[in-house]
Design an enzyme around this catalytic site. Structure first.
Site, PDB file in Angstrom:
ATOM      1  N   LYS A  52      -0.563  11.243   5.750  1.00 48.55           N
ATOM      2  CA  LYS A  52      -1.785  11.423   4.961  1.00 48.55           C
ATOM      3  C   LYS A  52      -2.901  12.081   5.776  1.00 48.55           C
ATOM      4  O   LYS A  52      -3.764  12.756   5.223  1.00 48.55           O
ATOM      5  CB  LYS A  52      -2.283  10.080   4.426  1.00 48.55           C
ATOM      6  CG  LYS A  52      -1.287   9.305   3.625  1.00 48.55           C
ATOM      7  CD  LYS A  52      -1.233   9.771   2.221  1.00 48.55           C
ATOM      8  CE  LYS A  52      -0.301   8.890   1.401  1.00 48.55           C
ATOM      9  NZ  LYS A  52      -0.433   9.132  -0.005  1.00 48.55           N
ATOM     10  N   SER A  77      -5.618   2.203  -1.269  1.00 50.57           N
ATOM     11  CA  SER A  77      -5.403   0.829  -0.795  1.00 50.57           C
ATOM     12  C   SER A  77      -4.797   0.833   0.598  1.00 50.57           C
ATOM     13  O   SER A  77      -4.217  -0.150   1.024  1.00 50.57           O
ATOM     14  CB  SER A  77      -4.531   0.052  -1.787  1.00 50.57           C
ATOM     15  OG  SER A  77      -3.355   0.762  -2.073  1.00 50.57           O
TER      16      SER A  77
END
Length: 141
Positions: A52, A77
């Site tokens: 990411k 999250s």
């Protein structure tokens, strides 16, 4: 639209900020178990521990100065929130991450460690989206 040119621009942005190259690993056991040659990209070795970081870094690096000054917001999250916080901190950009109130404390602590301002919301997709939109509006976006 994704083009080879946009991939090359992203690769250069990542090089410029020092994103780590991650190795491709092989395992005879995995190959034998899967019945084919498997290639494992070791993205857990990337800063923030996931792939990411690459996308978040490319997105933050691609912001013009006026947009960057407003800051960035996401809902996550875990890994994406940490990655966006790290990318924003590297550029000196404010970062807000909206997280469900059920998110484990260790993940929230990790996002904060990278510099995110964490805002809790209810654990529904609509609450996440609405809270992120409200935070973006409050930041001027």
């Amino acid at each position: 639209r994704m083009t080879i040119s946009s991939v090359r621009v992203a690769a250069e942005r990542l090089r410029a900020v020092g994103a780590r190259p991650t190795p491709v690993l092989r395992s005879d056991w995995v190959d034998a178990t899967a019945g084919c040659a498997c290639y494992l990209k070791a993205e857990h070795l990337q800063r923030t521990g996931s792939f990411k970081y690459r996308g978040a870094t490319n997105a933050v690096a691609g912001l013009d100065a006026a947009s960057a000054a407003l800051g960035v917001v996401c809902h996550s999250s875990g890994n994406h929130g940490a990655a966006l916080a790290a990318a924003a901190a590297e550029r000196g950009v404010p970062c807000c991450v909206v997280v469900p109130r059920t998110t484990p404390g260790a993940k929230i602590d990790n996002m904060r460690r990278y510099g995110a301002r964490v805002v809790l919301c209810e654990p529904t997709q609509s609450a996440r989206s609405e809270t992120a939109a409200a935070e973006a509006a409050a930041m001027g976006g």
